[in-house]
Design a protein around this motif. Structure first.
Motif: not given
Length: 320
Positions: A55-56, A68-84, A286-290
């Motif tokens: 889920v990370i 998974i561990w090497g990909s950059p961390w972007i926080g809640l950006e996908h959730f903001r895109d989700l609601f938009a 993948y990140s957006f779908a997760t």
């Protein structure tokens, strides 16, 4: 003896140790029965608990080459895109509507069906009805979707042939937005009716026959016995099943919708499951779908907590 021996912390610690020791002895006493649980435990650990770390991805800009561990961390950006994204809210609305229809029409029907089956006195007929009603549960939605497409075909389907014989125009049920949700709800009820009834029949089988005899002596008719004896005995089971059903309000049957969905009804039939599949596996986001899946699971968990709390307040039955 010092005061520390009688302190609450010491007593709590001793009680914990005693419970652990007694539990260990109980498991060791029935160690061969405990071994029977190991395959199930291994299954859930390997396929349900270990993958949770994935889920990370919802909080990262996942790149397949980086892992998974090497990909950059972007926080809640996908959730903001989700609601938009407007399309997400359309899919979210479709999911709630279809699940709500299944809950309103599909939840009470197995209860009524179980009560009717319990009143059948001919054993052979009762077994026949149970077998026929259970059978669809064991068929996959791939098979059932093919059957639905064949039966509801506007040109050669039996349903439309009957409508034409009655002087009515054929209806393209699976291609008409006004009928597609009805088909989803009706086919889901048909598939799961018999299987859902098993739980309620088990609850009815546990009713003490003396209660029926006492009600009969008091002059209660068949309907009165069902209302005063059978239904109260089923209340704990109905409550538990209701809590589970409320938790599924945000869920959807991906297999069913995916096999029946087509572009003509995408606006009313596209749900979170098919949306996640399309975003993740088709568009490779993948990140957006997760993030979509995590958002759905959090809402489902909150619904279960709320339903359990309300049930405990009303009739003191619940999951915990």
């Amino acid at each position: 003896m010092t005061n520390e021996t009688h302190s609450p912390a010491v007593r709590t610690q001793r009680a914990t140790v005693q419970r652990f020791t007694s539990s260990f002895h109980a498991y060791w006493k029935y160690k061969y029965l405990t071994l029977l649980f190991l395959p199930a435990i291994v299954y859930y650990v390997v396929f349900h608990y270990i993958p949770i770390y994935g889920v990370i991805i919802a909080f990262k800009s996942y790149k397949f080459s980086l892992g998974i561990w090497g990909s950059p961390w972007i926080g809640l950006e996908h959730f903001r895109d989700l609601f938009a994204v407007p399309s997400f809210w359309q899919v979210f609305r479709n999911t709630l509507l279809i699940s709500s229809y299944k809950f309103v029409f599909g939840f009470p029907i197995p209860i009524v069906f179980a009560l009717l089956l319990n009143e059948i006195r001919q054993a052979y007929f009762k077994r026949f009805v149970q077998t026929v009603s259970y059978f669809p549960h064991f068929l996959s939605w791939v098979v059932l979707a093919g059957m639905a497409i064949a039966f509801l075909s506007p040109s050669s389907g039996p349903v439309n042939l009957v409508l034409q014989a009655l002087g009515m125009k054929p209806i393209y049920f699976l291609g008409n937005p006004e009928w597609f949700r009805t088909v989803l709800v009706a086919s889901d009820i048909w598939k799961e009716l018999g299987w859902s009834t098993i739980v309620y029949l088990a609850a009815i089988a546990g009713v003490n026959p003396e209660l029926y005899e006492a009600a009969t002596v008091d002059g209660a008719g068949r309907f009165q016995r069902v209302w005063s004896v059978t239904l109260p005995a089923m209340t704990p089971v109905i409550t538990i099943m209701l809590i589970f059903a409320v938790g599924r309000l945000i869920s959807d049957d991906f297999d069913q919708v995916y096999n029946l969905l087509n572009p003509a009804v995408l606006g009313v039939g596209d749900v979170l499951g098919t949306y996640t599949y399309r975003m993740g596996l088709v568009n490779m986001e993948y990140s957006f779908a997760t993030a979509v899946g995590l958002f759905r699971n959090l809402i489902a968990f909150a619904l279960i907590l709320a339903a359990n709390y309300i049930a405990k307040k009303i009739n003191d039955y619940g999951l915990w």
